[in-house]
Scaffold this active site. Sequence first.
Site, mmCIF file in Angstrom:
data_model
loop_
_atom_site.group_PDB
_atom_site.id
_atom_site.type_symbol
_atom_site.label_atom_id
_atom_site.label_comp_id
_atom_site.label_asym_id
_atom_site.label_seq_id
_atom_site.Cartn_x
_atom_site.Cartn_y
_atom_site.Cartn_z
ATOM 1 N N PHE A 133 76.771 -112.444 41.851
ATOM 2 C CA PHE A 133 75.407 -112.043 41.669
ATOM 3 C C PHE A 133 74.779 -113.578 40.770
ATOM 4 O O PHE A 133 75.573 -113.942 39.804
ATOM 5 C CB PHE A 133 75.245 -111.355 40.238
ATOM 6 C CG PHE A 133 73.988 -110.876 40.181
ATOM 7 C CD1 PHE A 133 73.389 -110.299 41.469
ATOM 8 C CD2 PHE A 133 73.242 -111.230 39.732
ATOM 9 C CE1 PHE A 133 71.620 -109.767 41.711
ATOM 10 C CE2 PHE A 133 71.241 -111.139 39.470
ATOM 11 C CZ PHE A 133 70.564 -110.778 40.386
ATOM 12 N N THR A 143 67.496 -107.041 53.985
ATOM 13 C CA THR A 143 65.402 -107.367 53.733
ATOM 14 C C THR A 143 65.091 -108.039 54.988
ATOM 15 O O THR A 143 63.867 -108.086 55.585
ATOM 16 C CB THR A 143 66.026 -108.312 52.223
ATOM 17 O OG1 THR A 143 65.898 -107.240 51.478
ATOM 18 C CG2 THR A 143 64.356 -108.947 52.497
ATOM 19 N N LEU A 144 66.626 -109.737 55.009
ATOM 20 C CA LEU A 144 65.959 -110.857 55.650
ATOM 21 C C LEU A 144 65.877 -110.073 57.551
ATOM 22 O O LEU A 144 64.863 -110.174 58.222
ATOM 23 C CB LEU A 144 67.547 -111.577 56.118
ATOM 24 C CG LEU A 144 67.370 -112.926 57.212
ATOM 25 C CD1 LEU A 144 65.671 -113.229 56.246
ATOM 26 C CD2 LEU A 144 68.300 -113.141 56.256
ATOM 27 N N LYS A 168 75.862 -114.653 51.472
ATOM 28 C CA LYS A 168 77.274 -113.657 50.617
ATOM 29 C C LYS A 168 77.888 -112.900 51.723
ATOM 30 O O LYS A 168 77.107 -112.394 51.802
ATOM 31 C CB LYS A 168 76.822 -112.942 49.684
ATOM 32 C CG LYS A 168 76.172 -112.959 48.560
ATOM 33 C CD LYS A 168 76.919 -112.102 47.204
ATOM 34 C CE LYS A 168 75.395 -112.074 46.257
ATOM 35 N NZ LYS A 168 75.237 -110.212 45.850
ATOM 36 N N GLU A 185 64.817 -117.961 53.074
ATOM 37 C CA GLU A 185 65.637 -116.757 52.319
ATOM 38 C C GLU A 185 66.320 -117.726 51.039
ATOM 39 O O GLU A 185 66.527 -118.493 50.802
ATOM 40 C CB GLU A 185 65.958 -116.032 53.563
ATOM 41 C CG GLU A 185 66.968 -114.770 52.543
ATOM 42 C CD GLU A 185 65.806 -113.398 51.631
ATOM 43 O OE1 GLU A 185 65.232 -114.373 50.759
ATOM 44 O OE2 GLU A 185 65.611 -112.589 51.858
ATOM 45 N N ASP A 186 66.009 -116.925 50.056
ATOM 46 C CA ASP A 186 66.922 -117.464 48.489
ATOM 47 C C ASP A 186 68.149 -117.261 48.910
ATOM 48 O O ASP A 186 69.557 -117.891 49.434
ATOM 49 C CB ASP A 186 66.655 -116.657 47.154
ATOM 50 C CG ASP A 186 66.794 -115.353 47.244
ATOM 51 O OD1 ASP A 186 66.558 -114.401 48.339
ATOM 52 O OD2 ASP A 186 66.437 -114.943 46.624
ATOM 53 N N ASP A 193 72.340 -111.424 51.313
ATOM 54 C CA ASP A 193 73.341 -110.025 50.993
ATOM 55 C C ASP A 193 73.557 -109.087 51.922
ATOM 56 O O ASP A 193 74.662 -109.597 53.101
ATOM 57 C CB ASP A 193 72.480 -110.120 49.672
ATOM 58 C CG ASP A 193 73.675 -108.685 49.279
ATOM 59 O OD1 ASP A 193 75.268 -108.831 49.320
ATOM 60 O OD2 ASP A 193 73.292 -108.027 48.098
ATOM 61 N N THR A 194 73.357 -107.784 51.514
ATOM 62 C CA THR A 194 73.854 -107.292 53.669
ATOM 63 C C THR A 194 72.832 -107.722 54.548
ATOM 64 O O THR A 194 73.262 -106.594 55.497
ATOM 65 C CB THR A 194 73.129 -105.550 52.386
ATOM 66 O OG1 THR A 194 71.656 -105.764 52.506
ATOM 67 C CG2 THR A 194 73.671 -105.231 51.372
ATOM 68 N N GLY A 195 71.906 -108.667 54.066
ATOM 69 C CA GLY A 195 71.024 -108.810 55.083
ATOM 70 C C GLY A 195 69.950 -108.194 56.171
ATOM 71 O O GLY A 195 68.773 -108.486 56.746
ATOM 72 N N GLY A 250 62.302 -114.528 45.027
ATOM 73 C CA GLY A 250 63.399 -115.787 45.342
ATOM 74 C C GLY A 250 63.488 -117.162 45.759
ATOM 75 O O GLY A 250 63.998 -117.919 45.185
ATOM 76 N N ASP A 253 66.909 -114.269 41.068
ATOM 77 C CA ASP A 253 66.386 -113.651 39.577
ATOM 78 C C ASP A 253 67.296 -112.382 38.598
ATOM 79 O O ASP A 253 68.005 -112.052 39.848
ATOM 80 C CB ASP A 253 64.716 -113.080 38.842
ATOM 81 C CG ASP A 253 65.169 -112.183 40.005
ATOM 82 O OD1 ASP A 253 65.697 -112.314 40.445
ATOM 83 O OD2 ASP A 253 64.899 -110.207 39.488
ATOM 84 N N ARG A 294 64.608 -117.534 36.596
ATOM 85 C CA ARG A 294 63.820 -118.619 38.013
ATOM 86 C C ARG A 294 63.827 -119.587 37.731
ATOM 87 O O ARG A 294 64.109 -120.980 38.656
ATOM 88 C CB ARG A 294 62.651 -118.058 38.449
ATOM 89 C CG ARG A 294 62.805 -116.708 38.616
ATOM 90 C CD ARG A 294 61.522 -116.036 39.458
ATOM 91 N NE ARG A 294 61.325 -114.718 39.639
ATOM 92 C CZ ARG A 294 61.920 -113.852 40.746
ATOM 93 N NH1 ARG A 294 62.502 -114.367 41.326
ATOM 94 N NH2 ARG A 294 62.106 -112.417 40.948
#
Length: 176
Positions: free
Chosen positions: A148, A103-104, A127, A95-96, A99-101, A41, A155, A161
């Site tokens: 979203f 992944t990061l 977000k 990071e693109d 959201d919840t955090g 992303g 994507d 994308r």
Amino acid sequence: MITGKPLYTVNQIQDRVKEIADAISDDFKGEELLVIPILKGAFMFASDLVRNIKVPLKMDFIMASSYLKTDSTGEVTLHCDVRENVMDRNVLLVEDIVDTGVTLNYIRERLLQKRPRSLKICGLLDKRERREVDVPLDYIGFEIPDVFVVGYGLDYDNKYRNLPYLAVFKKESDER
Ligand code: 5GP
């Protein structure tokens, strides 16, 4: 489908990217950066960002995913890890969207174990109301509500994308 007018236009995105790049260039004056976009992303954001950063930099990439279409799975899969030596480097993770955090946070923890000199995080979209894990964000493009988003690298099912702007995406089934 993509709804209404762009959430952020090409010009709004480009102006904001330049502002962030200027802030990064000021903060790292006299230093060298290791810029690590999280694929897929962040590829478009990162390519615009680095073209506007004025300090020397090298690049590496991480590929990770946690989303299935429009839903977070809560589980991070790492498809490709960094190859550069991270120890004692000034790392900028790009990071693109945060959201919840989850992944990061996962990627940040992994990188911190490699003992960088500094680790800063730059996210295009935040977000914040969806956050479950508190991750420190050093540079943010835009704070957005719980919608979203697709375009500018982001994507739906690996499509959209290539849109040069950011748009809100709605599943057909959400439309009544
Ligand atoms: P988190 O782990 O913070 O919940 O999710 C982060 C990842 O989920 C992002 O890197 C992105 O791939 C995906 N994601 C979260 N929200 C959106 C969104 O609104 N649009 C798109 N296209 N991806 C999203």
